[in-house]
Design a protein around this motif. Structure first.
Motif, PDB file in Angstrom:
ATOM      1  N   LEU A 118       0.812  -1.213   0.000  1.00  0.00           N
ATOM      2  CA  LEU A 118       0.000   0.000   0.000  1.00  0.00           C
ATOM      3  C   LEU A 118       0.847   1.265   0.000  1.00  0.00           C
ATOM      4  CD1 LEU A 118      -2.693  -1.102   2.599  1.00  0.00           C
ATOM      5  CD2 LEU A 118      -2.933  -1.019   0.119  1.00  0.00           C
ATOM      6  N   ASP A 119       2.093   1.179   0.437  1.00  0.00           N
ATOM      7  CA  ASP A 119       2.943   2.366   0.542  1.00  0.00           C
ATOM      8  C   ASP A 119       3.116   3.057  -0.809  1.00  0.00           C
ATOM      9  OD1 ASP A 119       4.850   3.905   2.367  1.00  0.00           O
ATOM     10  OD2 ASP A 119       6.161   3.387   0.691  1.00  0.00           O
ATOM     11  N   PHE A 120       3.287   2.284  -1.871  1.00  0.00           N
ATOM     12  CA  PHE A 120       3.468   2.869  -3.202  1.00  0.00           C
ATOM     13  C   PHE A 120       2.240   3.660  -3.629  1.00  0.00           C
ATOM     14  CE2 PHE A 120       2.371   2.301  -7.708  1.00  0.00           C
ATOM     15  CZ  PHE A 120       3.360   3.071  -8.296  1.00  0.00           C
ATOM     16  N   LEU A 129      -6.430   9.189  -4.249  1.00  0.00           N
ATOM     17  CA  LEU A 129      -6.644   8.537  -2.961  1.00  0.00           C
ATOM     18  C   LEU A 129      -8.058   7.980  -2.836  1.00  0.00           C
ATOM     19  CD1 LEU A 129      -4.773  10.970  -0.536  1.00  0.00           C
ATOM     20  CD2 LEU A 129      -3.948   8.848  -1.571  1.00  0.00           C
ATOM     21  N   GLY A 130      -8.936   8.345  -3.767  1.00  0.00           N
ATOM     22  CA  GLY A 130     -10.290   7.800  -3.774  1.00  0.00           C
ATOM     23  C   GLY A 130     -10.414   6.504  -4.549  1.00  0.00           C
ATOM     24  N   THR A 131      -9.296   5.917  -4.952  1.00  0.00           N
ATOM     25  CA  THR A 131      -9.324   4.656  -5.698  1.00  0.00           C
ATOM     26  C   THR A 131      -9.630   3.493  -4.762  1.00  0.00           C
ATOM     27  OG1 THR A 131      -7.653   5.530  -7.224  1.00  0.00           O
ATOM     28  CG2 THR A 131      -8.011   3.140  -7.217  1.00  0.00           C
ATOM     29  N   PRO A 132     -10.611   2.651  -5.078  1.00  0.00           N
ATOM     30  CA  PRO A 132     -10.943   1.515  -4.207  1.00  0.00           C
ATOM     31  C   PRO A 132      -9.887   0.418  -4.264  1.00  0.00           C
ATOM     32  CG  PRO A 132     -12.768   2.085  -5.675  1.00  0.00           C
ATOM     33  CD  PRO A 132     -11.561   2.790  -6.186  1.00  0.00           C
ATOM     34  N   ILE A 133      -9.741  -0.283  -3.136  1.00  0.00           N
ATOM     35  CA  ILE A 133      -8.854  -1.440  -3.029  1.00  0.00           C
ATOM     36  C   ILE A 133      -9.698  -2.660  -2.690  1.00  0.00           C
ATOM     37  CG2 ILE A 133      -6.939  -2.467  -1.744  1.00  0.00           C
ATOM     38  CD1 ILE A 133      -5.804   0.261  -1.324  1.00  0.00           C
ATOM     39  N   MET A 134      -9.421  -3.789  -3.354  1.00  0.00           N
ATOM     40  CA  MET A 134     -10.218  -4.991  -3.157  1.00  0.00           C
ATOM     41  C   MET A 134      -9.306  -6.210  -3.010  1.00  0.00           C
ATOM     42  SD  MET A 134     -13.198  -6.547  -5.647  1.00  0.00           S
ATOM     43  CE  MET A 134     -14.040  -4.977  -5.704  1.00  0.00           C
ATOM     44  N   ILE A 135      -9.709  -7.133  -2.145  1.00  0.00           N
ATOM     45  CA  ILE A 135      -8.989  -8.386  -1.952  1.00  0.00           C
ATOM     46  C   ILE A 135      -9.649  -9.465  -2.813  1.00  0.00           C
ATOM     47  CG2 ILE A 135      -8.190 -10.086  -0.278  1.00  0.00           C
ATOM     48  CD1 ILE A 135      -7.029  -7.285   0.107  1.00  0.00           C
ATOM     49  N   THR A 136      -8.834 -10.297  -3.449  1.00  0.00           N
ATOM     50  CA  THR A 136      -9.365 -11.351  -4.312  1.00  0.00           C
ATOM     51  C   THR A 136      -9.101 -12.722  -3.703  1.00  0.00           C
ATOM     52  OG1 THR A 136      -7.335 -11.687  -5.611  1.00  0.00           O
ATOM     53  CG2 THR A 136      -8.816  -9.912  -6.301  1.00  0.00           C
ATOM     54  N   LYS A 137     -10.048 -13.610  -3.876  1.00  0.00           N
ATOM     55  CA  LYS A 137      -9.846 -15.003  -3.501  1.00  0.00           C
ATOM     56  C   LYS A 137      -9.272 -15.724  -4.711  1.00  0.00           C
ATOM     57  CE  LYS A 137     -12.105 -19.015  -1.448  1.00  0.00           C
ATOM     58  NZ  LYS A 137     -13.375 -19.593  -0.941  1.00  0.00           N
ATOM     59  N   GLY A 138      -8.023 -16.158  -4.599  1.00  0.00           N
ATOM     60  CA  GLY A 138      -7.320 -16.709  -5.746  1.00  0.00           C
ATOM     61  C   GLY A 138      -6.460 -15.641  -6.396  1.00  0.00           C
ATOM     62  N   LYS A 139      -5.972 -15.919  -7.585  1.00  0.00           N
ATOM     63  CA  LYS A 139      -5.097 -14.996  -8.298  1.00  0.00           C
ATOM     64  C   LYS A 139      -5.843 -13.719  -8.683  1.00  0.00           C
ATOM     65  CE  LYS A 139      -1.359 -17.548  -8.425  1.00  0.00           C
ATOM     66  NZ  LYS A 139      -0.105 -17.117  -7.740  1.00  0.00           N
ATOM     67  N   ALA A 140      -5.229 -12.578  -8.379  1.00  0.00           N
ATOM     68  CA  ALA A 140      -5.874 -11.298  -8.680  1.00  0.00           C
ATOM     69  C   ALA A 140      -5.960 -11.059 -10.180  1.00  0.00           C
ATOM     70  CB  ALA A 140      -5.110 -10.162  -8.001  1.00  0.00           C
TER      71      ALA A 140
END
Length: 385
Positions: A118-120, A129-140
């Motif tokens: 996230l630092d980058f 900074l309003g860009t959403p971040i999402m976690i993926t199950k499996g390969k992104a």
């Protein structure tokens, strides 16, 4: 004459101020719409950039409609900044992040090195900074391949799914880079992130569920059927449908359509004892009745009480889960810090353990809005709870 002289002087100054802010042309830029980050061998990262491919003015319109509107580039490296820099060697253009819509991080990466990734994104001046971040199950990167269902690019499709899943379905949370920074840098040091999974039966990508995260890594997950209740507790629920089971032995359920919901978290500190109270108010209309008949206001009140009991049970289950994970995603610790900053200094070192065993009282109030439309005919069957 003085007026004319001033006008000419100002006109000359304005001519000096005109021009482009950069010498780089549009044809020298590669507009990145989405990023996917996966784990490689040891400390190696796989980063996939989805780049918008503009249509050429020299191609026939019939051929343009058949061509893909994007291209994916995957490179390896030890850091995100290194890989982004090397993308130029493949695309032949400068990677432009001002139009990025979504950042996907695989669960495998999130469990090991979330903060360093996230630092980058927080430091890069082009990324909003309003860009959403999402976690993926499996390969992104798998979620950026294939053909989009409705939108022009897969990244745009995932972005729309996230937006509607949060605001109109209440199945997940929409967390931006700035939101994540505030949550992880707060005194609670915990955050919630959305999840995207592939349904194996229908082979469709679905945005639902919530990931629990600490500053350095992902620590757990809230199931999709429990996500709405965590959103209600966190005052992040906007609209959606909630199920009310007919009974413990029945598989049938009825529905309430939530039109407004708000919650208030009140931390309490008495001596060395810490506790909290959460008041949740829900305004809803009845969506379906399959095992209950409402003929008057007394029946409506009983049904509202039934909904309150069920919602409270679900919320208590969610609170138990986040306490076991020691993730203060409701921000109770931060609220306690704001109320008692001097005493918080003594509480903070052992806050995760205190939080895990502290009593949290939940009060739920349900107001049914469509009481004047309770005629059980013509489709409802007469039944009892």
């Amino acid at each position: 004459m003085k007026a004319w002289g001033s006008l000419i002087a100002w006109a000359g100054i304005m001519l000096l101020l005109t021009g482009c802010w950069s010498q780089m042309e549009l044809t020298e830029r590669a507009f990145v719409l989405a990023l996917a980050i996966d784990k490689g061998d040891k400390d190696v990262l796989h980063v996939t950039s989805q780049i918008y491919k503009s249509a050429s003015q020299f191609v026939a319109p019939s051929n343009q409609s058949q061509a893909s509107a994007f291209v994916n580039i995957t490179l390896d490296g030890s850091s995100v900044s290194e890989i982004v820099r090397d993308t130029k060697t493949v695309s032949g253009r400068h990677s432009q992040f001002s139009h990025i819509q979504i950042i996907l991080i695989s669960e495998e990466v999130a469990r090991e090195r979330l903060s360093s990734i996230l630092d980058f994104f927080f430091r890069d001046p082009e990324i909003r900074l309003g860009t959403p971040i999402m976690i993926t199950k499996g390969k992104a990167r798998d979620y950026l391949t294939g053909r989009p269902m409705i939108e022009n690019t897969v990244g745009s499709q995932v972005f729309k799914q996230l937006d509607f899943s949060h605001y109109l379905a209440g199945r997940t949370i929409n967390t931006t880079i700035l939101d994540l920074a505030f949550q992880l840098k707060s005194e609670s040091e915990s955050a919630m992130l959305p999840v995207i999974v592939t349904e194996p039966e229908y082979k469709q990508d679905v945005v639902q569920g919530i990931v629990l995260a600490k500053p350095d890594k992902m620590v757990g997950r809230i199931a999709p059927d429990k996500a709405a209740y965590l959103l209600l507790l966190a005052n992040e629920y906007h609209y959606g449908i909630l199920d009310i089971p007919c009974g413990r032995e029945s598989k049938l359920s009825e529905t309430l359509e939530v039109v407004q919901a708000n919650s208030k978290i009140t931390p309490m500190l008495r001596g060395d004892t810490v506790s909290a109270r959460i008041d949740v108010n829900i305004k809803a209309s009845i969506g379906e009745l399959v095992c209950t008949t409402i003929r008057n206001m007394a029946d409506e009140d009983r049904y509202a009480k039934k909904a309150e009991r069920h919602f409270k049970e679900q919320m208590e289950s969610v609170v138990s889960t986040i306490q076991k994970k020691k993730t203060d995603v409701l921000g109770i610790g931060h609220k306690l810090y704001l109320r008692h900053p001097s005493r918080w200094k003594k509480l903070k070192p052992e806050w995760p353990e205190r939080y895990a065993r502290m009593p949290i009282e939940i009060n739920v109030k349900v107001d049914i809005m469509n009481s004047k439309m309770m005629n059980p005919r013509p489709f409802s069957r007469i039944g009892e709870d």
